[in-house]
Motif scaffolding. Structure first.
Motif, PDB file in Angstrom:
ATOM      1  N   VAL A   1      -7.213  -0.996   4.263  1.00 13.78           N
ATOM      2  CA  VAL A   1      -6.273   0.078   3.952  1.00 13.78           C
ATOM      3  C   VAL A   1      -6.999   1.415   3.855  1.00 13.78           C
ATOM      4  CG1 VAL A   1      -4.733  -1.516   2.754  1.00 13.78           C
ATOM      5  CG2 VAL A   1      -6.460  -0.278   1.439  1.00 13.78           C
ATOM      6  N   ASP A   2      -6.255   2.479   4.160  1.00 10.35           N
ATOM      7  CA  ASP A   2      -6.814   3.838   4.123  1.00 10.35           C
ATOM      8  C   ASP A   2      -6.161   4.627   2.986  1.00 10.35           C
ATOM      9  OD1 ASP A   2      -8.446   5.891   4.900  1.00 10.35           O
ATOM     10  OD2 ASP A   2      -7.132   6.605   6.495  1.00 10.35           O
ATOM     11  N   THR A   3      -6.054   3.998   1.832  1.00  6.38           N
ATOM     12  CA  THR A   3      -5.460   4.608   0.648  1.00  6.38           C
ATOM     13  C   THR A   3      -6.057   3.949  -0.588  1.00  6.38           C
ATOM     14  OG1 THR A   3      -3.401   4.914  -0.628  1.00  6.38           O
ATOM     15  CG2 THR A   3      -3.522   2.980   0.816  1.00  6.38           C
ATOM     16  N   PRO A   4      -6.172   4.691  -1.686  1.00  7.71           N
ATOM     17  CA  PRO A   4      -6.669   4.063  -2.920  1.00  7.71           C
ATOM     18  C   PRO A   4      -5.589   3.296  -3.671  1.00  7.71           C
ATOM     19  CG  PRO A   4      -6.300   6.395  -3.290  1.00  7.71           C
ATOM     20  CD  PRO A   4      -6.040   6.156  -1.828  1.00  7.71           C
ATOM     21  N   HIS A   5      -4.332   3.418  -3.232  1.00  9.03           N
ATOM     22  CA  HIS A   5      -3.209   2.779  -3.916  1.00  9.03           C
ATOM     23  C   HIS A   5      -2.773   1.531  -3.151  1.00  9.03           C
ATOM     24  CE1 HIS A   5      -3.183   6.243  -6.467  1.00  9.03           C
ATOM     25  NE2 HIS A   5      -2.765   7.060  -5.505  1.00  9.03           N
ATOM     26  N   PHE A   6      -3.191   0.379  -3.618  1.00 11.23           N
ATOM     27  CA  PHE A   6      -2.844  -0.879  -2.958  1.00 11.23           C
ATOM     28  C   PHE A   6      -2.901  -2.003  -3.974  1.00 11.23           C
ATOM     29  CE2 PHE A   6      -7.408  -0.360  -2.647  1.00 11.23           C
ATOM     30  CZ  PHE A   6      -7.906  -1.606  -3.002  1.00 11.23           C
ATOM     31  N   ALA A   7      -2.241  -3.115  -3.653  1.00 10.32           N
ATOM     32  CA  ALA A   7      -2.250  -4.275  -4.538  1.00 10.32           C
ATOM     33  C   ALA A   7      -1.786  -5.490  -3.749  1.00 10.32           C
ATOM     34  CB  ALA A   7      -1.353  -4.049  -5.758  1.00 10.32           C
ATOM     35  N   ARG A   8      -2.007  -6.654  -4.345  1.00  6.13           N
ATOM     36  CA  ARG A   8      -1.578  -7.920  -3.732  1.00  6.13           C
ATOM     37  C   ARG A   8      -0.703  -8.653  -4.742  1.00  6.13           C
ATOM     38  NH1 ARG A   8      -3.906 -13.058  -3.724  1.00  6.13           N
ATOM     39  NH2 ARG A   8      -5.749 -12.272  -4.814  1.00  6.13           N
ATOM     40  N   THR A   9       0.409  -9.210  -4.253  1.00 10.68           N
ATOM     41  CA  THR A   9       1.287  -9.945  -5.147  1.00 10.68           C
ATOM     42  C   THR A   9       0.684 -11.304  -5.479  1.00 10.68           C
ATOM     43  OG1 THR A   9       2.538 -10.923  -3.311  1.00 10.68           O
ATOM     44  CG2 THR A   9       3.354  -8.839  -4.194  1.00 10.68           C
ATOM     45  N   THR A  10       0.994 -11.775  -6.676  1.00  9.54           N
ATOM     46  CA  THR A  10       0.603 -13.130  -7.080  1.00  9.54           C
ATOM     47  C   THR A  10       1.895 -13.869  -7.435  1.00  9.54           C
ATOM     48  OG1 THR A  10       0.149 -12.282  -9.309  1.00  9.54           O
ATOM     49  CG2 THR A  10      -1.716 -12.494  -7.817  1.00  9.54           C
TER      50      THR A  10
ATOM     51  N   MET B   1       0.854  -1.194   0.000  1.00 10.45           N
ATOM     52  CA  MET B   1       0.000   0.000   0.000  1.00 10.45           C
ATOM     53  C   MET B   1       0.885   1.237   0.000  1.00 10.45           C
ATOM     54  SD  MET B   1      -1.271  -0.757   3.894  1.00 10.45           S
ATOM     55  CE  MET B   1      -0.880  -2.510   3.712  1.00 10.45           C
ATOM     56  N   LEU B   2       0.395   2.293  -0.606  1.00 11.16           N
ATOM     57  CA  LEU B   2       1.171   3.520  -0.749  1.00 11.16           C
ATOM     58  C   LEU B   2       0.370   4.666  -0.151  1.00 11.16           C
ATOM     59  CD1 LEU B   2       3.940   4.028  -2.114  1.00 11.16           C
ATOM     60  CD2 LEU B   2       2.688   4.781  -4.144  1.00 11.16           C
ATOM     61  N   GLU B   3       0.951   5.346   0.847  1.00 16.50           N
ATOM     62  CA  GLU B   3       0.288   6.452   1.530  1.00 16.50           C
ATOM     63  C   GLU B   3       1.164   7.693   1.436  1.00 16.50           C
ATOM     64  OE1 GLU B   3      -0.044   5.034   5.487  1.00 16.50           O
ATOM     65  OE2 GLU B   3      -1.537   3.504   5.015  1.00 16.50           O
ATOM     66  N   PRO B   4       0.594   8.874   1.217  1.00 15.63           N
ATOM     67  CA  PRO B   4       1.399  10.097   1.194  1.00 15.63           C
ATOM     68  C   PRO B   4       2.103  10.307   2.534  1.00 15.63           C
ATOM     69  CG  PRO B   4      -0.841  10.515   0.406  1.00 15.63           C
ATOM     70  CD  PRO B   4      -0.852   9.150   1.009  1.00 15.63           C
ATOM     71  N   VAL B   5       3.328  10.796   2.472  1.00 16.12           N
ATOM     72  CA  VAL B   5       4.052  11.105   3.710  1.00 16.12           C
ATOM     73  C   VAL B   5       3.317  12.191   4.484  1.00 16.12           C
ATOM     74  CG1 VAL B   5       6.178  12.112   4.629  1.00 16.12           C
ATOM     75  CG2 VAL B   5       6.288  10.347   2.848  1.00 16.12           C
ATOM     76  N   ASN B   6       2.754  13.141   3.765  1.00 15.78           N
ATOM     77  CA  ASN B   6       1.981  14.216   4.398  1.00 15.78           C
ATOM     78  C   ASN B   6       0.546  14.172   3.892  1.00 15.78           C
ATOM     79  OD1 ASN B   6       4.234  15.484   5.796  1.00 15.78           O
ATOM     80  ND2 ASN B   6       4.941  16.111   3.766  1.00 15.78           N
TER      81      ASN B   6
END
Length: 204
Positions: free
Chosen positions: A142-151, A45-50
Motif C-alpha cells: 500500500v502507498d498510504t499510512p492508513h491501512f488495516a486487516r480484518t480479523t 486502505m484509505l488514500e486522500p482523494v487529492n
C-alpha cells in the motif's frame, strides 16, 4: 507565507489548526462478501482523494513457511518495505511471485535467505512455492499510512485527519487480477463506520 497564498487544501488545514478544530477520527470498516457475510483477512486502505500522504517502509516483516504453508497468509506492507522469507520446515522451498506488483524467485533453500525482498510498487503480489502447489499467500503493498486487516470484526483505521478519502478494500477471494474495490468517504472529527461488500468468488 500568508494563508491566502497557499493551496486551498493546505490553507483549510492551517485555518482549522489555528482554531483548534482539526481532530483525528477512527474509521471502523466492515468488509462483507457477496452474500453479506463478514470477511476475515480483508485489507482496507484509505488514500486522500487529492494528493498523497508520506509513507515510510516497515521494519522486521516476515512471511514464514511452516507445515508447508505460508504464515501469515495475508500480509500488508507499505511501499519500500523489505520482507524476509524464513523457512521453518525441514524441507526446502522455492518461493516465487510472477505478479506485476513484484516478480521474484527464491530458489530452493532452507533457513533464511541472505537478502530480503523489497516490495517497491503498490499492488498485490501472489506468492507460491514451486515445490508445494498447495502453498499460496498474498502480500498487499500500500502507498498510504492508513491501512488495516480484518480479523473477527471490523478493521480499525485510527488517527485519520478530516477530509475526503478513497476507501479501498481487497480480499484473496476477489477475482484474479481484480483491483481493490473503492468508494469515496468523507471523514470528519468524530469516529464513524463504513461497510463495503466485495464481489468475491466462492471461498476455497
Amino acid at each position: 507565507m500568508p494563508v491566502s497564498c497557499l493551496p486551498p487544501s493546505l490553507a483549510l488545514v492551517l485555518t482549522l489548526l489555528s482554531h483548534g478544530i482539526v481532530g483525528a477520527a477512527t474509521l471502523s470498516v466492515t468488509v462483507n462478501d457477496a452474500a453479506g457475510r463478514p470477511l476475515p483477512d480483508a485489507v482496507v486502505m484509505l488514500e486522500p482523494v487529492n494528493g498523497r500522504l508520506p509513507v515510510k517502509p516497515m521494519t522486521a516483516v516476515e512471511v514464514g513457511q511452516s507445515a508447508r504453508q505460508f504464515t501469515p497468509a495475508v500480509t500488508v506492507v507499505t511501499v519500500g518495505t523489505s520482507v524476509s522469507f524464513p523457512n521453518h520446515d525441514t524441507v526446502r522451498h522455492h518461493v516465487y511471485s510472477f505478479s506485476p506488483a513484484k516478480t521474484f524467485e527464491l530458489k530452493l533453500y532452507a533457513g533464511v535467505p541472505a537478502t530480503p525482498v523489497v516490495f517497491d510498487k503498490p499492488g498485490v503480489a501472489v506468492l507460491g512455492c514451486n515445490i508445494h502447489d498447495q502453498m499460496a499467500a498474498w502480500i498487499v503493498v500500500v502507498d498510504t499510512p492508513h491501512f488495516a486487516r480484518t480479523t473477527a470484526g471490523p478493521a480499525q483505521l485510527a488517527g485519520i485527519p478530516p477530509g475526503n478519502y478513497r476507501l479501498k478494500a481487497w480480499h484473496p477471494t476477489l477475482p484474479v487480477d481484480m483491483a481493490p474495490q473503492a468508494t469515496v468517504v468523507t471523514v470528519g472529527t468524530d469516529d464513524q463506520a463504513a461497510t463495503m461488500r466485495l464481489a468475491t468468488r466462492v471461498t476455497p
